[in-house]
Design an enzyme around this catalytic site. Structure first.
Site, PDB file in Angstrom:
ATOM      1  N   THR A   1     -22.681  -9.187   2.428  1.00  0.00           N
ATOM      2  CA  THR A   1     -22.079 -10.121   1.489  1.00  0.00           C
ATOM      3  C   THR A   1     -20.748  -9.551   1.002  1.00  0.00           C
ATOM      4  O   THR A   1     -20.464  -8.362   1.188  1.00  0.00           O
ATOM      5  CB  THR A   1     -22.992 -10.344   0.266  1.00  0.00           C
ATOM      6  OG1 THR A   1     -23.137  -9.086  -0.424  1.00  0.00           O
ATOM      7  CG2 THR A   1     -24.357 -10.869   0.679  1.00  0.00           C
TER       8      THR A   1
ATOM      9  N   SER B   1     -31.737  -2.058 -14.313  1.00  0.00           N
ATOM     10  CA  SER B   1     -31.862  -3.518 -14.404  1.00  0.00           C
ATOM     11  C   SER B   1     -32.779  -4.069 -13.324  1.00  0.00           C
ATOM     12  O   SER B   1     -33.568  -4.996 -13.575  1.00  0.00           O
ATOM     13  CB  SER B   1     -30.481  -4.171 -14.316  1.00  0.00           C
ATOM     14  OG  SER B   1     -29.927  -4.103 -13.012  1.00  0.00           O
ATOM     15  N   LYS B   2     -32.699  -3.508 -12.120  1.00  0.00           N
ATOM     16  CA  LYS B   2     -33.516  -4.024 -11.028  1.00  0.00           C
ATOM     17  C   LYS B   2     -34.980  -3.581 -11.168  1.00  0.00           C
ATOM     18  O   LYS B   2     -35.895  -4.322 -10.785  1.00  0.00           O
ATOM     19  CB  LYS B   2     -32.934  -3.591  -9.680  1.00  0.00           C
ATOM     20  CG  LYS B   2     -31.585  -4.257  -9.381  1.00  0.00           C
ATOM     21  CD  LYS B   2     -31.712  -5.779  -9.413  1.00  0.00           C
ATOM     22  CE  LYS B   2     -30.409  -6.485  -9.157  1.00  0.00           C
ATOM     23  NZ  LYS B   2     -30.549  -7.966  -9.118  1.00  0.00           N
TER      24      LYS B   2
ATOM     25  N   SER C   1     -33.608  -5.906  -5.824  1.00  0.00           N
ATOM     26  CA  SER C   1     -32.889  -5.045  -4.891  1.00  0.00           C
ATOM     27  C   SER C   1     -33.795  -3.896  -4.501  1.00  0.00           C
ATOM     28  O   SER C   1     -34.744  -3.560  -5.219  1.00  0.00           O
ATOM     29  CB  SER C   1     -31.621  -4.497  -5.570  1.00  0.00           C
ATOM     30  OG  SER C   1     -31.089  -3.388  -4.858  1.00  0.00           O
TER      31      SER C   1
ATOM     32  N   TYR D   1     -27.542  -0.324 -12.896  1.00  0.00           N
ATOM     33  CA  TYR D   1     -28.049  -1.271 -11.898  1.00  0.00           C
ATOM     34  C   TYR D   1     -29.503  -0.975 -11.540  1.00  0.00           C
ATOM     35  O   TYR D   1     -30.338  -1.883 -11.493  1.00  0.00           O
ATOM     36  CB  TYR D   1     -27.164  -1.216 -10.652  1.00  0.00           C
ATOM     37  CG  TYR D   1     -27.483  -2.281  -9.629  1.00  0.00           C
ATOM     38  CD1 TYR D   1     -27.178  -3.619  -9.869  1.00  0.00           C
ATOM     39  CD2 TYR D   1     -28.082  -1.947  -8.418  1.00  0.00           C
ATOM     40  CE1 TYR D   1     -27.463  -4.600  -8.934  1.00  0.00           C
ATOM     41  CE2 TYR D   1     -28.366  -2.928  -7.479  1.00  0.00           C
ATOM     42  CZ  TYR D   1     -28.051  -4.247  -7.738  1.00  0.00           C
ATOM     43  OH  TYR D   1     -28.342  -5.215  -6.808  1.00  0.00           O
TER      44      TYR D   1
END
Length: 255
Positions: free
Chosen positions: A185, A153-154, A137, A150
């Site tokens: 999405t 993690s990315k 991302s 997040y």
């Protein structure tokens, strides 16, 4: 004409970018697809859609943070001499404060630890010409409010990508990442709906406002990401490894 990729494993395959990658690989001639996702109903629908005589579509519905699916994955990989492409497209994007340890650990488990597990299960089937692709991302390069889990993690996915790329370069196995932003999405719409609820607006209004922040004035589509994913896994990209491709319509450059 370039030789088609004959076999691929795609995680997060049932929806969004993962589903678009399945469609792209099949469109380009791939005929052995292993699809991983926890959404069993969508996987079954996809399996029926691609029920073609010359397509082997193996759907594995599983929680990828566990090990219960390992035997099914081993059986799916067993007939292959080589797994030519591995696309890691699953993940969660739960918001958190830094003291919310359970959320932090869950996001890291889904987005990082499960990637390590899948790659480890596939390693013996990867060989010269194989490609591994992380669907990271733009937050693998940036920070964001209430997204410490997040973002961590990315960023971690990019570290894993670079380390694997160096480990496997001598074997002719390439490892890259795609860093999308503002992909239209269900996940994006869910996040923007939260923003709309907070300010007493509608999803449509928030989406229009967000689109104005994109220099190209258009949301990235899942198919845009899938096109680049196929390219990076193909032999057209045979000398590209340890790279992060940003797909964001120019958002990260300003607007």
């Amino acid at each position: 004409m370039e030789k088609a990729i004959n076999s691929v494993l795609i995680s997060g395959a049932a929806n969004g970018i993962g589903a678009a990658c399945v469609e792209k690989f099949i469109e380009q001639g791939c005929r052995y697809i292993i699809a991983l996702d926890r959404d069993e109903a969508s996987l079954k629908a996809m399996q029926l859609r691609y029920a073609d005589g010359d397509i082997i579509f193996i759907a594995i519905a599983a929680d990828l943070t566990g090990q219960a699916y390992f035997s099914k994955l081993a059986s799916a990989l067993e007939p292959l001499t080589q797994l030519e492409a591995l696309v890691l497209s699953h993940g969660v994007a739960d918001e958190n404060e830094i003291n919310e340890r359970d959320t932090f650990m869950r996001v890291m488990d889904v987005n990082v630890n499960s990637c390590q597990s899948i790659i480890a299960q596939c390693e013996a089937k990867l060989d010269k010409g194989s490609a591994v692709l992380f669907m990271s991302s733009i937050l693998g390069k940036m920070g964001n409010h209430r997204n410490t889990a997040y973002c961590s993690s990315k960023h971690a996915q990019l570290g894993m990508m670079k380390g694997l790329a160096m480990d496997w370069a001598r074997h002719g196995i390439r490892v890259n990442a795609i860093l999308p932003c503002y992909v239209d999405t269900p996940l994006l719409r869910k996040e923007l709906q939260k923003q709309a609820d907070m300010v007493g607006s509608t999803l449509d209004q928030v989406m229009r406002k967000a689109k104005k922040r994109i220099p190209m004035r258009s949301y990235v589509q899942s198919s845009d990401v899938a096109d680049s994913a196929y390219f990076l896994c193909s032999q057209q990209a045979r000398m590209i490894t340890a790279q992060s491709l940003i797909i964001d319509g120019g958002s990260s450059c300003g607007g």
